[in-house]
Design a protein around this motif. Structure first.
Motif, PDB file in Angstrom:
ATOM      1  N   ILE A  71       0.503  -1.020  -0.216  1.00 17.24           N
ATOM      2  CA  ILE A  71      -0.057  -0.299  -0.181  1.00 17.24           C
ATOM      3  C   ILE A  71       0.567   0.870   0.113  1.00 17.24           C
ATOM      4  CG2 ILE A  71      -1.325   1.199   0.826  1.00 17.24           C
ATOM      5  CD1 ILE A  71      -2.842  -1.094   2.138  1.00 17.24           C
ATOM      6  N   GLY A  72       2.206   1.225   0.873  1.00 17.69           N
ATOM      7  CA  GLY A  72       2.999   2.495   0.715  1.00 17.69           C
ATOM      8  C   GLY A  72       3.358   2.548  -0.345  1.00 17.69           C
ATOM      9  N   LEU A  73       3.821   1.780  -1.414  1.00 16.30           N
ATOM     10  CA  LEU A  73       4.234   1.325  -2.611  1.00 16.30           C
ATOM     11  C   LEU A  73       3.771   2.141  -3.341  1.00 16.30           C
ATOM     12  CD1 LEU A  73       7.191  -1.541  -2.448  1.00 16.30           C
ATOM     13  CD2 LEU A  73       7.466   0.880  -2.890  1.00 16.30           C
ATOM     14  N   CYS A  74       2.736   1.374  -3.419  1.00  9.03           N
ATOM     15  CA  CYS A  74       1.530   2.097  -4.421  1.00  9.03           C
ATOM     16  C   CYS A  74       1.171   3.530  -4.172  1.00  9.03           C
ATOM     17  CB  CYS A  74       0.168   1.374  -4.147  1.00  9.03           C
ATOM     18  SG  CYS A  74       0.193  -0.673  -5.289  1.00  9.03           S
ATOM     19  N   ALA A  75       1.266   4.227  -3.042  1.00  4.12           N
ATOM     20  CA  ALA A  75       0.481   5.628  -2.708  1.00  4.12           C
ATOM     21  C   ALA A  75       1.616   6.294  -3.011  1.00  4.12           C
ATOM     22  CB  ALA A  75       0.057   5.544  -0.646  1.00  4.12           C
ATOM     23  N   LEU A  76       3.214   6.030  -2.441  1.00  2.00           N
ATOM     24  CA  LEU A  76       4.249   6.767  -3.557  1.00  2.00           C
ATOM     25  C   LEU A  76       4.173   6.868  -4.758  1.00  2.00           C
ATOM     26  CD1 LEU A  76       6.990   8.604  -2.779  1.00  2.00           C
ATOM     27  CD2 LEU A  76       7.949   5.853  -2.940  1.00  2.00           C
ATOM     28  N   PHE A  77       3.793   5.381  -5.426  1.00  5.35           N
ATOM     29  CA  PHE A  77       3.604   6.286  -6.383  1.00  5.35           C
ATOM     30  C   PHE A  77       2.228   6.797  -7.489  1.00  5.35           C
ATOM     31  CE2 PHE A  77       6.757   2.798  -6.804  1.00  5.35           C
ATOM     32  CZ  PHE A  77       7.698   3.168  -8.454  1.00  5.35           C
ATOM     33  N   GLY A  78       1.572   6.389  -6.727  1.00  6.39           N
ATOM     34  CA  GLY A  78       0.119   7.583  -6.771  1.00  6.39           C
ATOM     35  C   GLY A  78      -0.054   9.110  -6.716  1.00  6.39           C
ATOM     36  N   LEU A  79       1.583   9.372  -6.078  1.00  5.11           N
ATOM     37  CA  LEU A  79       1.344  10.437  -6.096  1.00  5.11           C
ATOM     38  C   LEU A  79       1.265  11.696  -7.357  1.00  5.11           C
ATOM     39  CD1 LEU A  79       4.161  11.187  -2.838  1.00  5.11           C
ATOM     40  CD2 LEU A  79       1.862  11.113  -2.837  1.00  5.11           C
ATOM     41  N   GLY A  80       2.154  10.949  -8.437  1.00 10.05           N
ATOM     42  CA  GLY A  80       1.310  11.785  -9.768  1.00 10.05           C
ATOM     43  C   GLY A  80       0.283  12.312  -9.407  1.00 10.05           C
ATOM     44  N   GLY A  81      -1.046  11.647  -8.840  1.00 11.87           N
ATOM     45  CA  GLY A  81      -2.264  12.005  -9.361  1.00 11.87           C
ATOM     46  C   GLY A  81      -2.428  13.339  -9.414  1.00 11.87           C
ATOM     47  N   LEU A  82      -1.320  13.987  -8.339  1.00  9.96           N
ATOM     48  CA  LEU A  82      -2.026  15.523  -7.966  1.00  9.96           C
ATOM     49  C   LEU A  82      -1.712  15.900  -8.960  1.00  9.96           C
ATOM     50  CD1 LEU A  82       0.177  15.105  -4.305  1.00  9.96           C
ATOM     51  CD2 LEU A  82      -1.935  15.415  -5.039  1.00  9.96           C
ATOM     52  N   ALA A  83      -0.706  15.584  -9.448  1.00  6.91           N
ATOM     53  CA  ALA A  83      -0.350  16.433 -11.463  1.00  6.91           C
ATOM     54  C   ALA A  83      -1.076  16.741 -12.150  1.00  6.91           C
ATOM     55  CB  ALA A  83       0.926  15.828 -12.120  1.00  6.91           C
ATOM     56  N   THR A  84      -2.277  15.327 -11.669  1.00  6.59           N
ATOM     57  CA  THR A  84      -3.450  15.498 -12.806  1.00  6.59           C
ATOM     58  C   THR A  84      -4.489  15.895 -12.783  1.00  6.59           C
ATOM     59  OG1 THR A  84      -2.508  12.803 -12.950  1.00  6.59           O
ATOM     60  CG2 THR A  84      -4.875  13.241 -13.734  1.00  6.59           C
ATOM     61  N   VAL A  85      -4.538  15.928 -10.945  1.00  6.59           N
ATOM     62  CA  VAL A  85      -5.803  17.549 -10.860  1.00  6.59           C
ATOM     63  C   VAL A  85      -4.925  18.330 -10.551  1.00  6.59           C
ATOM     64  CG1 VAL A  85      -5.969  18.230  -8.730  1.00  6.59           C
ATOM     65  CG2 VAL A  85      -6.511  15.504  -8.564  1.00  6.59           C
ATOM     66  N   ALA A  86      -3.966  19.112 -11.201  1.00  4.24           N
ATOM     67  CA  ALA A  86      -3.430  20.134 -11.421  1.00  4.24           C
ATOM     68  C   ALA A  86      -3.944  20.289 -12.845  1.00  4.24           C
ATOM     69  CB  ALA A  86      -1.936  20.769 -11.183  1.00  4.24           C
ATOM     70  N   ILE A 133      -6.751  18.869 -14.596  1.00  6.49           N
ATOM     71  CA  ILE A 133      -7.753  18.730 -14.811  1.00  6.49           C
ATOM     72  C   ILE A 133      -8.298  20.125 -14.024  1.00  6.49           C
ATOM     73  CG2 ILE A 133     -10.105  17.875 -13.381  1.00  6.49           C
ATOM     74  CD1 ILE A 133      -9.298  15.658 -12.918  1.00  6.49           C
ATOM     75  N   ILE A 134      -7.986  21.080 -13.409  1.00  8.66           N
ATOM     76  CA  ILE A 134      -8.075  22.868 -12.522  1.00  8.66           C
ATOM     77  C   ILE A 134      -7.855  23.522 -14.135  1.00  8.66           C
ATOM     78  CG2 ILE A 134      -7.655  24.308 -11.009  1.00  8.66           C
ATOM     79  CD1 ILE A 134      -7.462  22.107  -8.751  1.00  8.66           C
ATOM     80  N   ARG A 135      -6.547  22.298 -15.155  1.00  3.91           N
ATOM     81  CA  ARG A 135      -5.932  23.521 -15.636  1.00  3.91           C
ATOM     82  C   ARG A 135      -7.046  23.533 -16.959  1.00  3.91           C
ATOM     83  NH1 ARG A 135      -3.104  23.153 -21.034  1.00  3.91           N
ATOM     84  NH2 ARG A 135      -2.736  20.926 -20.262  1.00  3.91           N
ATOM     85  N   SER A 148      -9.803  25.996 -15.659  1.00  6.73           N
ATOM     86  CA  SER A 148     -10.326  27.301 -16.257  1.00  6.73           C
ATOM     87  C   SER A 148     -10.199  27.447 -17.748  1.00  6.73           C
ATOM     88  CB  SER A 148      -8.715  27.644 -15.366  1.00  6.73           C
ATOM     89  OG  SER A 148      -8.054  26.944 -16.467  1.00  6.73           O
ATOM     90  N   LEU A 149     -10.491  26.498 -18.401  1.00  9.13           N
ATOM     91  CA  LEU A 149     -10.417  26.365 -20.386  1.00  9.13           C
ATOM     92  C   LEU A 149     -11.440  27.430 -20.541  1.00  9.13           C
ATOM     93  CD1 LEU A 149      -7.529  24.642 -21.659  1.00  9.13           C
ATOM     94  CD2 LEU A 149      -7.665  26.797 -21.410  1.00  9.13           C
ATOM     95  N   LYS A 150     -12.194  26.930 -19.931  1.00 11.14           N
ATOM     96  CA  LYS A 150     -13.316  27.565 -20.560  1.00 11.14           C
ATOM     97  C   LYS A 150     -13.748  29.596 -20.466  1.00 11.14           C
ATOM     98  CE  LYS A 150     -15.893  26.457 -16.302  1.00 11.14           C
ATOM     99  NZ  LYS A 150     -17.008  25.520 -15.002  1.00 11.14           N
ATOM    100  N   SER A 154      -0.685  25.557 -15.497  1.00  9.98           N
ATOM    101  CA  SER A 154      -0.182  25.251 -16.035  1.00  9.98           C
ATOM    102  C   SER A 154       1.313  24.742 -15.588  1.00  9.98           C
ATOM    103  CB  SER A 154      -0.053  25.769 -17.527  1.00  9.98           C
ATOM    104  OG  SER A 154       0.748  26.843 -17.433  1.00  9.98           O
ATOM    105  N   PHE A 155       2.036  25.885 -15.402  1.00  5.17           N
ATOM    106  CA  PHE A 155       3.037  25.399 -14.812  1.00  5.17           C
ATOM    107  C   PHE A 155       2.669  24.847 -13.733  1.00  5.17           C
ATOM    108  CE2 PHE A 155       3.148  29.110 -11.552  1.00  5.17           C
ATOM    109  CZ  PHE A 155       3.131  30.019 -12.498  1.00  5.17           C
ATOM    110  N   ILE A 156       2.086  24.612 -12.437  1.00  3.42           N
ATOM    111  CA  ILE A 156       1.933  24.415 -11.464  1.00  3.42           C
ATOM    112  C   ILE A 156       1.634  22.746 -11.431  1.00  3.42           C
ATOM    113  CG2 ILE A 156      -0.011  22.965  -9.311  1.00  3.42           C
ATOM    114  CD1 ILE A 156      -0.912  26.273  -9.567  1.00  3.42           C
ATOM    115  N   GLU A 157       0.957  22.052 -12.524  1.00  4.38           N
ATOM    116  CA  GLU A 157       0.789  20.913 -13.363  1.00  4.38           C
ATOM    117  C   GLU A 157       2.443  20.338 -13.704  1.00  4.38           C
ATOM    118  OE1 GLU A 157      -0.896  18.390 -17.147  1.00  4.38           O
ATOM    119  OE2 GLU A 157      -1.370  19.912 -16.876  1.00  4.38           O
ATOM    120  N   LEU A 158       3.033  20.963 -14.209  1.00  6.31           N
ATOM    121  CA  LEU A 158       4.719  20.728 -14.713  1.00  6.31           C
ATOM    122  C   LEU A 158       5.308  20.110 -13.464  1.00  6.31           C
ATOM    123  CD1 LEU A 158       5.205  22.768 -18.105  1.00  6.31           C
ATOM    124  CD2 LEU A 158       4.807  19.952 -17.531  1.00  6.31           C
ATOM    125  N   ASN A 159       5.641  21.884 -12.371  1.00  3.65           N
ATOM    126  CA  ASN A 159       6.463  21.055 -11.721  1.00  3.65           C
ATOM    127  C   ASN A 159       6.438  20.542 -10.388  1.00  3.65           C
ATOM    128  OD1 ASN A 159       8.580  23.328 -11.834  1.00  3.65           O
ATOM    129  ND2 ASN A 159       6.398  24.742 -12.395  1.00  3.65           N
TER     130      ASN A 159
END
Length: 374
Positions: free
Chosen positions: A196-211, A213-215, A218-220, A239-244
């Protein structure tokens, strides 16, 4: 809005620079194992920094102020800077994805998974090239973006609609990349808490995905905007929040190794990420276990000093984070570190029982057992 853009850009660019510096130091100095994924993420970071900084330069040419206040001589540099930010965003996103996929190839545990990763790499590269081409060919000629004379006979696409399609496809690719390693990690021979810990660590990439989605949402505001120089600021910020954020999360395993080396108490462990073997651990019987090394040791027929014959074995034992007997309380973290830092495949624990017999003793006597990593 201008102040917000400058602050966010400065903060996230600083995080990226520190993250890349720690990652390179960890890979080259601590682990001494730098790879293709490290080079790719560095390229992605360079383009992410350019994409984050160019909007700041555009502030003096009308970005963040009402479009009606933008002077004619400001239009050309404004459009060129936003064009640069858009192109570098697409290039950075491409290299970040390729870095993650390259890392997954090192975790590969079979041809099927490798083939899947290679297929995704082809799709990501094709999409990245297409995105850059679409931005550069949004108008024919491209100078129509800032030259009123060239704009008279120009053919242009609706850029906002392109951004929508681009963001949607990019998010779909992010989700695929996010889910790719889960099957491998979940199938490891380790306790549930570790998996579970390892999957959660790799799953942190979801934060960039959330950013992302918000981007996208905001385009509308740009679809029917009469004030694009103001309304474009929020999508630029995201956009640069997502990348960084993606770059920082991609370097999380290296950051963990760095902290374990220099601030072990911060993570509640004295484990060394260099893979140093722990010597003299105590097993169930209270006796000291023999230290192991990283070199593989083939077991064969052996004789003791009394010339008692040992049964020939064909196992191969290697050390590392695993030890003979029970592990101490740091063992869960050790296994995670091995998986995240080993670049030649995932380590799995297998119990190997080595049986021996002497001529003078009853057949089948068990003399040793050990946990091994391979």
């Amino acid at each position: 809005m201008a102040v917000e853009l400058v602050i966010l850009s400065a903060v996230f660019v600083s995080i990226t620079v520190v993250s890349i510096a720690i990652r390179l130091f960890t890979r080259t100095v601590i682990l001494k194992n730098i790879g293709v994924d490290d080079y790719l993420i560095c390229v992605g970071a360079i383009f992410a920094i350019v994409s984050s900084v160019t909007p700041i330069a555009a502030l003096q040419f009308g970005l963040g102020r009402p479009t009606a206040e933008q002077r004619p001589e400001q239009v050309a540099p404004y459009q060129k800077l936003l064009l640069t930010s858009s192109v570098t965003y697409s290039v950075s996103a491409l290299f970040i994805k390729l870095s993650l996929l390259s890392f997954f190839l090192r975790l590969s545990n079979g041809p099927a998974f490798s083939a899947t990763v290679y297929a995704v790499i082809v799709i990501v590269i094709s999409f990245g090239i297409g995105s850059v081409a679409a931005v550069l060919l949004q108008c024919l000629p491209l100078s129509a973006l800032w030259d009123t004379e060239a704009a008279k006979g120009a053919k242009c696409i609706k850029l906002v609609e392109f951004y929508y399609a681009n963001a949607a496809i990019s998010l779909a690719a992010d989700l695929v990349i996010l889910l790719l390693p889960i099957k491998i990690l979940w199938g490891l021979h380790m306790p549930l808490r570790q998996r579970i810990g390892l999957c959660a660590l790799f799953g942190l990439g979801g934060l960039a995905t959330v950013a992302g989605i918000i981007r996208l949402s905001s385009l509308k505001t740009l679809l029917s905007s009469t004030n694009p120089t103001v309304n474009i600021v929020t999508p630029l910020n995201w956009s640069f929040i997502e990348l960084n954020v993606a770059i920082f999360i991609a370097g999380a395993p290296a950051l963990k190794a760095f902290l374990r080396q220099y601030l072990p108490t911060l993570l509640g462990s004295s484990y060394s990420p260099t893979g140093a073997t722990k010597y003299g651990s105590t097993n169930k019987t209270g006796t000291k276990s023999r230290p192991t090394k990283h070199n593989s040791i083939p077991l064969g027929s052996m004789h003791d000093k009394n010339d008692s014959k040992w049964v020939k074995n064909t196992a191969v034992i290697s050390g590392g984070a695993a030890e003979t007997g029970n592990r101490d309380r740091d063992s869960d973290n050790d296994s995670q570190e091995n998986i995240l830092q080993n670049y030649h495949g995932i380590l799995q624990e297998v119990t190997v029982s080595v049986r021996s017999e002497r001529k003078s003793e009853e057949e089948g006597r068990s003399v040793s057992s050990a946990k091994v990593d391979y």
